[in-house]
Design a protein around this motif. Structure first.
Motif, PDB file in Angstrom:
ATOM      1  N   VAL A  84       0.840  -1.204   0.000  1.00 19.97           N
ATOM      2  CA  VAL A  84       0.000   0.000   0.000  1.00 19.97           C
ATOM      3  C   VAL A  84       0.873   1.252   0.000  1.00 19.97           C
ATOM      4  N   ASP A  85       1.888   1.275   0.875  1.00 21.01           N
ATOM      5  CA  ASP A  85       2.737   2.462   1.016  1.00 21.01           C
ATOM      6  C   ASP A  85       4.139   1.988   1.387  1.00 21.01           C
ATOM      7  N   LYS A  86       5.029   2.065   0.418  1.00 23.68           N
ATOM      8  CA  LYS A  86       6.393   1.539   0.623  1.00 23.68           C
ATOM      9  C   LYS A  86       7.155   2.317   1.684  1.00 23.68           C
ATOM     10  N   GLU A  87       6.720   3.556   1.962  1.00 22.79           N
ATOM     11  CA  GLU A  87       7.433   4.406   2.931  1.00 22.79           C
ATOM     12  C   GLU A  87       6.981   4.159   4.375  1.00 22.79           C
ATOM     13  N   ALA A  88       5.840   3.522   4.557  1.00 18.10           N
ATOM     14  CA  ALA A  88       5.278   3.373   5.905  1.00 18.10           C
ATOM     15  C   ALA A  88       6.107   2.394   6.742  1.00 18.10           C
ATOM     16  N   THR A  89       6.073   2.593   8.040  1.00 21.64           N
ATOM     17  CA  THR A  89       6.750   1.663   8.953  1.00 21.64           C
ATOM     18  C   THR A  89       6.182   0.264   8.786  1.00 21.64           C
ATOM     19  N   ILE A  90       4.854   0.194   8.785  1.00 17.44           N
ATOM     20  CA  ILE A  90       4.186  -1.091   8.586  1.00 17.44           C
ATOM     21  C   ILE A  90       3.952  -1.257   7.087  1.00 17.44           C
ATOM     22  N   GLN A  91       4.592  -2.253   6.501  1.00 15.80           N
ATOM     23  CA  GLN A  91       4.439  -2.518   5.062  1.00 15.80           C
ATOM     24  C   GLN A  91       3.185  -3.362   4.881  1.00 15.80           C
ATOM     25  N   ARG A  92       2.105  -2.674   4.534  1.00  9.92           N
ATOM     26  CA  ARG A  92       0.806  -3.356   4.430  1.00  9.92           C
ATOM     27  C   ARG A  92       0.648  -3.985   3.061  1.00  9.92           C
ATOM     28  N   ASN A  93       0.447  -5.298   3.059  1.00 15.92           N
ATOM     29  CA  ASN A  93       0.250  -6.040   1.811  1.00 15.92           C
ATOM     30  C   ASN A  93      -1.235  -6.181   1.564  1.00 15.92           C
ATOM     31  N   ALA A  94      -1.700  -5.548   0.473  1.00 19.51           N
ATOM     32  CA  ALA A  94      -3.131  -5.555   0.154  1.00 19.51           C
ATOM     33  C   ALA A  94      -3.396  -6.332  -1.123  1.00 19.51           C
ATOM     34  N   LEU A 102      -3.977  -7.893   3.775  1.00 22.49           N
ATOM     35  CA  LEU A 102      -3.824  -9.258   4.300  1.00 22.49           C
ATOM     36  C   LEU A 102      -2.836  -9.344   5.451  1.00 22.49           C
ATOM     37  N   PHE A 103      -1.697  -8.672   5.335  1.00 17.87           N
ATOM     38  CA  PHE A 103      -0.779  -8.615   6.484  1.00 17.87           C
ATOM     39  C   PHE A 103       0.138  -7.405   6.348  1.00 17.87           C
ATOM     40  N   GLY A 104       0.542  -6.870   7.500  1.00 17.59           N
ATOM     41  CA  GLY A 104       1.473  -5.742   7.533  1.00 17.59           C
ATOM     42  C   GLY A 104       2.741  -6.176   8.233  1.00 17.59           C
ATOM     43  N   ARG A 105       3.879  -5.862   7.637  1.00 20.37           N
ATOM     44  CA  ARG A 105       5.169  -6.346   8.160  1.00 20.37           C
ATOM     45  C   ARG A 105       6.124  -5.170   8.367  1.00 20.37           C
ATOM     46  N   ILE A 106       6.923  -5.246   9.434  1.00 25.50           N
ATOM     47  CA  ILE A 106       7.907  -4.195   9.713  1.00 25.50           C
ATOM     48  C   ILE A 106       9.285  -4.726   9.357  1.00 25.50           C
ATOM     49  N   GLU A 107       9.997  -4.014   8.482  1.00 31.81           N
ATOM     50  CA  GLU A 107      11.340  -4.447   8.072  1.00 31.81           C
ATOM     51  C   GLU A 107      12.414  -3.597   8.726  1.00 31.81           C
ATOM     52  N   LYS A 108      12.049  -2.371   9.158  1.00 34.16           N
ATOM     53  CA  LYS A 108      13.094  -1.523   9.736  1.00 34.16           C
ATOM     54  C   LYS A 108      13.218  -1.772  11.238  1.00 34.16           C
ATOM     55  N   ASP A 109      14.269  -1.206  11.822  1.00 32.93           N
ATOM     56  CA  ASP A 109      14.492  -1.333  13.255  1.00 32.93           C
ATOM     57  C   ASP A 109      13.328  -0.677  13.997  1.00 32.93           C
ATOM     58  N   HIS A 110      12.639  -1.433  14.797  1.00 38.44           N
ATOM     59  CA  HIS A 110      11.400  -0.927  15.415  1.00 38.44           C
ATOM     60  C   HIS A 110      11.024  -1.867  16.560  1.00 38.44           C
ATOM     61  N   PRO A 111      10.402  -1.332  17.622  1.00 39.77           N
ATOM     62  CA  PRO A 111      10.037  -2.219  18.742  1.00 39.77           C
ATOM     63  C   PRO A 111       9.125  -3.385  18.351  1.00 39.77           C
ATOM     64  N   PHE A 112       8.340  -3.223  17.307  1.00 38.89           N
ATOM     65  CA  PHE A 112       7.418  -4.304  16.927  1.00 38.89           C
ATOM     66  C   PHE A 112       7.925  -5.123  15.733  1.00 38.89           C
TER      67      PHE A 112
END
Ligand SMILES: N[C@@H](CCC(=O)N[C@@H](CS)C(=O)NCC(=O)O)C(=O)O
Ligand SMILES: [Zn+2]
Ligand SMILES: [Zn+2]
Length: 191
Positions: A84-94, A102-112
């Motif tokens: 949805v938005d490549k810049e967002a912290t949560i990479q939401r796959n739609a 369907l799922f949102g994934r975090i690839e950068k350094d982040h608590p979650f």
């Protein structure tokens, strides 16, 4: 008629099952649905009022929970997924066709990082953890809810037993701040 918060909230909350260990999510396409298999129940399931989380049409809130990313696999029609938005912290796959996330994934350094964000209403199975709280409540104003409706919205959550926050619950805020403190070099004994 009062606006719907979310179908899983409006008529009271159905408790999940502590022995439930996962199931499948499907997008809303009539055919060739994207299928996600989760080998875990969700945790920290909650209502989110932010503008980025996927909401069913007519609902003011999303219901979103987390699962370990290792417990998530795309088991059908992966080619229909796009970010949805490549810049967002949560990479939401739609799903490109029906728009469901369907799922949102975090690839950068982040608590979650390590946790994927999913919407259990996309599953036919019963037993998923029920919503635990409502977060980002004030954010619904940014999407057009009238500021004067906010008391009613918060009262509705309270009536079904959910606390409301304008960011996240204290447990999650503490996790985020602990991560930030550790990044800055602070060390806590006995965490
Ligand atoms: N007020 C903003 C809040 C957005 C926001 O910060 N959302 C939270 C809760 S999902 C978040 O962690 N976003 C990270 C992201 O979307 O990548 C909005 O409604 O768009
Ligand atoms: Zn679809
Ligand atoms: Zn959100």
């Amino acid at each position: 008629m009062a606006p719907s918060l979310h179908p899983l909230i409006d008529n009271g909350i159905t408790p999940g099952s502590s022995s439930f260990s996962g199931g499948k999510l499907h997008c809303r396409c009539a055919s060739d649905q994207v299928e996600i298999t989760l080998n875990s129940n969700v945790a920290h399931n909650h209502a989110c009022g932010c503008s980025k989380c996927w909401k069913p049409s007519g609902s003011l809130f999303s219901i979103v929970g987390v699962v370990p990313r290792d417990a998530v696999s795309v088991t059908a029609n992966a080619s229909k997924l796009s970010l949805v938005d490549k810049e967002a912290t949560i990479q939401r796959n739609a799903c490109k066709d029906c728009g469901v996330h369907l799922f949102g994934r975090i690839e950068k350094d982040h608590p979650f990082k390590g946790l994927d964000f999913v919407h259990v209403e996309l599953s036919d199975e019963k037993g998923w953890q029920e919503p635990q709280f409502a977060g980002f409540v004030s954010s619904i104003i940014e999407q057009g809810s009238h500021p004067k409706e906010m008391d009613e919205v918060r009262a509705k959550f309270k009536a079904v037993g959910l606390q409301t926050y304008d960011v996240l619950s204290p447990v999650l805020m503490d996790l985020i701040s602990t991560f930030t403190a550790q990044k800055s070099g602070i060390r806590f004994a006995n965490l």
